[in-house]
Write a protein that holds these residues in place. Structure first.
Motif, PDB file in Angstrom:
ATOM      1  N   ALA A 165      27.009   2.577  26.657  1.00  0.00           N
ATOM      2  CA  ALA A 165      28.028   3.745  26.912  1.00  0.00           C
ATOM      3  C   ALA A 165      27.790   4.991  26.994  1.00  0.00           C
ATOM      4  CB  ALA A 165      29.138   3.600  25.856  1.00  0.00           C
ATOM      5  N   THR A 166      28.297   5.911  27.684  1.00  0.00           N
ATOM      6  CA  THR A 166      28.215   7.395  27.960  1.00  0.00           C
ATOM      7  C   THR A 166      28.292   8.090  26.416  1.00  0.00           C
ATOM      8  OG1 THR A 166      28.690   7.283  30.072  1.00  0.00           O
ATOM      9  CG2 THR A 166      28.717   9.371  29.139  1.00  0.00           C
ATOM     10  N   VAL A 167      27.445   8.711  25.997  1.00  0.00           N
ATOM     11  CA  VAL A 167      27.244   9.463  24.845  1.00  0.00           C
ATOM     12  C   VAL A 167      26.829  10.899  24.987  1.00  0.00           C
ATOM     13  CG1 VAL A 167      26.791   9.564  22.493  1.00  0.00           C
ATOM     14  CG2 VAL A 167      26.826   7.501  23.613  1.00  0.00           C
ATOM     15  N   GLY A 168      27.917  11.948  25.122  1.00  0.00           N
ATOM     16  CA  GLY A 168      27.422  13.081  25.393  1.00  0.00           C
ATOM     17  C   GLY A 168      26.915  13.325  26.778  1.00  0.00           C
ATOM     18  N   SER A 193      24.300   9.073  29.954  1.00  0.00           N
ATOM     19  CA  SER A 193      24.956   8.181  30.753  1.00  0.00           C
ATOM     20  C   SER A 193      24.919   6.767  30.706  1.00  0.00           C
ATOM     21  CB  SER A 193      25.001   8.436  32.428  1.00  0.00           C
ATOM     22  OG  SER A 193      24.975  10.056  32.535  1.00  0.00           O
ATOM     23  N   GLU A 194      26.017   6.086  30.752  1.00  0.00           N
ATOM     24  CA  GLU A 194      25.906   4.660  30.570  1.00  0.00           C
ATOM     25  C   GLU A 194      24.884   3.901  31.723  1.00  0.00           C
ATOM     26  OE1 GLU A 194      28.809   0.571  31.222  1.00  0.00           O
ATOM     27  OE2 GLU A 194      29.529   2.628  31.041  1.00  0.00           O
ATOM     28  N   GLY A 195      24.120   2.965  30.957  1.00  0.00           N
ATOM     29  CA  GLY A 195      23.048   2.445  31.819  1.00  0.00           C
ATOM     30  C   GLY A 195      21.697   3.256  32.231  1.00  0.00           C
ATOM     31  N   GLU A 196      21.615   4.470  31.389  1.00  0.00           N
ATOM     32  CA  GLU A 196      20.194   5.181  31.409  1.00  0.00           C
ATOM     33  C   GLU A 196      19.405   4.522  30.616  1.00  0.00           C
ATOM     34  OE1 GLU A 196      19.243   9.898  30.718  1.00  0.00           O
ATOM     35  OE2 GLU A 196      21.210   9.278  30.604  1.00  0.00           O
ATOM     36  N   THR A 197      18.041   4.886  30.848  1.00  0.00           N
ATOM     37  CA  THR A 197      16.792   4.124  29.953  1.00  0.00           C
ATOM     38  C   THR A 197      16.096   5.519  29.535  1.00  0.00           C
ATOM     39  OG1 THR A 197      15.698   3.685  32.191  1.00  0.00           O
ATOM     40  CG2 THR A 197      16.831   1.919  31.015  1.00  0.00           C
ATOM     41  N   PHE A 198      15.087   5.164  28.688  1.00  0.00           N
ATOM     42  CA  PHE A 198      14.176   6.252  28.199  1.00  0.00           C
ATOM     43  C   PHE A 198      12.846   5.847  28.370  1.00  0.00           C
ATOM     44  CE2 PHE A 198      18.241   7.177  26.350  1.00  0.00           C
ATOM     45  CZ  PHE A 198      18.494   8.465  26.680  1.00  0.00           C
ATOM     46  N   ASP A 199      11.899   6.616  28.778  1.00  0.00           N
ATOM     47  CA  ASP A 199      10.403   6.318  29.006  1.00  0.00           C
ATOM     48  C   ASP A 199       9.731   7.369  28.367  1.00  0.00           C
ATOM     49  OD1 ASP A 199       7.949   5.387  29.448  1.00  0.00           O
ATOM     50  OD2 ASP A 199       7.961   5.425  31.608  1.00  0.00           O
ATOM     51  N   SER A 200       9.184   7.151  27.175  1.00  0.00           N
ATOM     52  CA  SER A 200       8.479   8.234  26.568  1.00  0.00           C
ATOM     53  C   SER A 200       9.056   9.624  26.505  1.00  0.00           C
ATOM     54  CB  SER A 200       6.931   8.313  26.934  1.00  0.00           C
ATOM     55  OG  SER A 200       6.294   7.418  26.984  1.00  0.00           O
ATOM     56  N   VAL A 201      10.445   9.872  26.249  1.00  0.00           N
ATOM     57  CA  VAL A 201      11.245  10.931  26.126  1.00  0.00           C
ATOM     58  C   VAL A 201      11.099  11.466  24.645  1.00  0.00           C
ATOM     59  CG1 VAL A 201      13.448  12.010  26.642  1.00  0.00           C
ATOM     60  CG2 VAL A 201      12.623  10.359  28.184  1.00  0.00           C
ATOM     61  N   PRO A 202      10.450  12.659  24.489  1.00  0.00           N
ATOM     62  CA  PRO A 202      10.707  13.448  23.265  1.00  0.00           C
ATOM     63  C   PRO A 202      12.040  13.193  22.462  1.00  0.00           C
ATOM     64  CG  PRO A 202       9.435  14.914  24.681  1.00  0.00           C
ATOM     65  CD  PRO A 202      10.003  13.849  25.546  1.00  0.00           C
ATOM     66  N   LEU A 235      23.833  15.494  21.993  1.00  0.00           N
ATOM     67  CA  LEU A 235      24.631  16.391  21.462  1.00  0.00           C
ATOM     68  C   LEU A 235      25.221  17.529  22.412  1.00  0.00           C
ATOM     69  CD1 LEU A 235      22.933  17.431  18.114  1.00  0.00           C
ATOM     70  CD2 LEU A 235      24.773  15.750  18.410  1.00  0.00           C
ATOM     71  N   HIS A 236      24.651  17.841  23.398  1.00  0.00           N
ATOM     72  CA  HIS A 236      24.979  18.798  24.607  1.00  0.00           C
ATOM     73  C   HIS A 236      25.186  18.229  25.877  1.00  0.00           C
ATOM     74  CE1 HIS A 236      24.160  21.603  21.293  1.00  0.00           C
ATOM     75  NE2 HIS A 236      22.940  20.988  21.008  1.00  0.00           N
ATOM     76  N   LYS A 237      26.311  17.904  26.279  1.00  0.00           N
ATOM     77  CA  LYS A 237      26.683  17.130  27.538  1.00  0.00           C
ATOM     78  C   LYS A 237      26.642  18.402  28.406  1.00  0.00           C
ATOM     79  CE  LYS A 237      30.363  15.017  30.092  1.00  0.00           C
ATOM     80  NZ  LYS A 237      31.862  14.611  30.006  1.00  0.00           N
ATOM     81  N   PRO A 238      26.000  17.995  29.571  1.00  0.00           N
ATOM     82  CA  PRO A 238      25.890  19.298  30.658  1.00  0.00           C
ATOM     83  C   PRO A 238      27.153  19.606  31.326  1.00  0.00           C
ATOM     84  CG  PRO A 238      24.067  17.596  31.171  1.00  0.00           C
ATOM     85  CD  PRO A 238      25.104  17.005  29.916  1.00  0.00           C
TER      86      PRO A 238
END
Length: 263
Positions: free
Chosen positions: A36-39, A42-51, A60-63
């Motif tokens: 689900a979209t949080v701040g 976005s829904e469906g987003e993944t992370f690869d070695s993101v600090p 915390l800070h939605k664009p």
């Protein structure tokens, strides 16, 4: 800088690293799409070695898109056809998440970009001459393509409506009151006050439909009319229809509602 495991203590070795370096070194990886979209995530987003600090910051800070408002002097509204207005526009652009790339005035369908630096936002002035129906708004876009548009300001130019009281059968608009209608068709109420031995008059560059007396009765069939040529502010001669009553002998106030349609 990478975090290394201390082979003796079995703990991560952060010696010699600043707090910001530690924060950047701690990363988050997942191939499981966000449910689900949080701040700003976005829904469906993944992370690869993101600090991790970037992940938290993104939550915390939605664009946010930039914001723009527009005002004008003289204000938008209805003006007499033939008037020439020098309009000063004031656009206030507010930077949000990213720098602003472009600020434009949209005049009808044509865009005029502000040439000065708008990256951090601010107040910007623009002057133009308006003499015909015109719609103006401001548009702003940041470097990430996020856009916002101000509310519209509209200028409309119409021939006036004339009304008043006459002693004799009216042959022109001399001595009558002038109103600039705010719409091309609508209802206008003229309060003629006490008019003993007077005729009430309405002159329209167009036509009238129902005319209602204070009791709500239709009285248009009792009115007479004639056609006159009126030279207007735009330098053109326009045909007006003058509607007028018989002579009143009651001497009472008489508000009349006219349903008009401009030509």
């Amino acid at each position: 800088m990478k975090l290394e495991m201390n082979p003796i203590t079995g703990r991560l070795d952060i010696s010699g690293m600043s707090a910001s370096e530690v924060a950047q070194a701690l990363t988050y990886t997942t191939t499981e799409p966000v449910s689900a979209t949080v701040g700003g995530v976005s829904e469906g987003e993944t992370f690869d070695s993101v600090p991790l600090v970037e992940v938290v910051d993104k939550i915390l800070h939605k664009p946010l898109a930039p914001v723009v408002s527009l005002s004008a002097q003289p204000k938008g509204g209805s003006y007499e056809k033939g008037a020439v207005l020098t309009v000063e526009l004031t656009a206030v652009a507010t930077r949000k998440t990213s720098d602003i790339a472009m600020l434009s005035y949209i005049i009808n369908t044509e865009a005029e970009s502000v040439s000065s630096d708008v990256s951090k936002g601010g107040t910007f002035k623009h002057t133009l001459v308006v003499s015909a129906n015109t719609t103006i708004k401001a548009s702003v876009e940041d470097v990430q393509g996020r856009m916002a548009t101000s509310a519209e300001i509209k200028y409309a130019f119409r021939n006036p409506i004339y009304w008043g009281l006459t002693d004799d059968v009216p042959t022109g608009i001399e001595g009558l009151n002038k109103i600039i209608p705010t719409t091309d068709s609508g209802t206008l109420t003229a309060d003629y006050g006490a008019y003993d031995s007077k005729r009430f008059v309405m002159a329209v560059c167009g036509s009238v439909g129902d005319v209602l007396n204070p009791s709500g009765y239709k009285i248009q069939n009792s009115l007479r009319n004639n056609q006159v040529e009126v030279e207007c502010l735009d330098g053109q001669t326009h045909q007006y229809t003058i509607y007028y009553s018989e002579v009143n002998t009651q001497g009472t106030a008489y508000p009349v509602r006219w349903n008009y349609k401009l030509s």
